[in-house]
Design a protein around this motif. Structure first.
Motif, mmCIF file in Angstrom:
data_model
loop_
_atom_site.group_PDB
_atom_site.id
_atom_site.type_symbol
_atom_site.label_atom_id
_atom_site.label_comp_id
_atom_site.label_asym_id
_atom_site.label_seq_id
_atom_site.Cartn_x
_atom_site.Cartn_y
_atom_site.Cartn_z
ATOM 1 N N LEU A 93 0.835 -1.198 0.000
ATOM 2 C CA LEU A 93 0.000 0.000 0.000
ATOM 3 C C LEU A 93 0.874 1.254 0.000
ATOM 4 N N THR A 94 0.424 2.271 -0.719
ATOM 5 C CA THR A 94 1.120 3.558 -0.696
ATOM 6 C C THR A 94 0.666 4.332 0.537
ATOM 7 N N GLU A 95 1.417 5.355 0.903
ATOM 8 C CA GLU A 95 1.075 6.175 2.066
ATOM 9 C C GLU A 95 -0.292 6.843 1.875
ATOM 10 N N GLU A 96 -0.536 7.334 0.666
ATOM 11 C CA GLU A 96 -1.818 7.996 0.386
ATOM 12 C C GLU A 96 -2.985 7.021 0.533
ATOM 13 N N ARG A 97 -2.810 5.812 0.044
ATOM 14 C CA ARG A 97 -3.859 4.794 0.152
ATOM 15 C C ARG A 97 -4.105 4.423 1.618
ATOM 16 N N ARG A 98 -3.034 4.363 2.397
ATOM 17 C CA ARG A 98 -3.179 4.079 3.834
ATOM 18 C C ARG A 98 -4.019 5.154 4.513
ATOM 19 N N ARG A 99 -3.772 6.421 4.185
ATOM 20 C CA ARG A 99 -4.538 7.533 4.767
ATOM 21 C C ARG A 99 -6.016 7.431 4.370
#
Length: 185
Positions: A105-111
């Motif tokens: 997962l990317t950081e943006e997707r995690r957020r």
């Protein structure tokens, strides 16, 4: 009378918390777990059937699920069902076994996932509060119908509030655990 109202309210609150737990289990974190595919339905001889009834789902490693169909010809159907699901997974057949790798997962997707998880937790909190309101209304109606005294109603209301606090705390704990899991790389 009061015990019945408390028991009924508590069982409904418990179901609300269980529903949150099941919903949070479906949120993908980048790590594989067998429950991730439980809600996927497979076309089994014309009937939509849960994937865990037509195949065994297990872990190959921390980031890969293995799905072993009970019937050989179901492999392609299971693979298609996983690919078409809302999870964004890309399964691959390896002989009789369908491998399902979990993409990082990317950081943006995690957020974004954290926002979704918080929304689900708030929905559960609202459901628990609505159940508290319903329980209190039942107690007020019992006083109005002269089935219980006002003192009993006050004690019952306090008990319902304690149940509400307990289940809201449980929801908050589940939310905190899921957020921690989502932020772990």
């Amino acid at each position: 009378m009061i015990a019945d109202i408390k028991k009924n309210t508590e069982s409904k609150m418990q179901k609300s918390v269980e529903n949150l737990k099941n919903t949070l289990a479906k949120v993908r974190t980048g790590r594989a777990h067998a429950g991730l595919l439980d809600h996927i339905m497979v076309d089994y001889y014309g009937n939509p059937t849960p994937i865990n009834q037509v195949a065994s789902v297990g872990l190959m490693d921390a980031r890969t699920l293995s799905v072993s169909p009970f019937e050989k010809k179901m492999g392609a159907v299971i693979e298609k069902a996983i690919r078409d699901s809302d999870l964004g997974l890309n399964p691959a057949s390896m002989g009789d076994v369908v491998r399902v790798p979990m993409p990082a997962l990317t950081e943006e997707r995690r957020r974004d996932l954290i926002k979704v998880v918080r929304g689900e937790a708030e929905d559960s909190r609202v459901a628990v509060r609505n159940l508290r309101r319903d329980g209190n209304e039942q107690l007020k109606k019992a006083v109005k119908d002269k089935l219980i005294s006002e003192d009993d109603e006050r004690r019952g209301t306090d008990d319902v509030q304690k149940l509400t606090d307990k289940y809201i705390a449980d929801i908050d704990k589940q939310l905190a655990d899921k957020e921690k899991e989502l932020l772990t790389v």
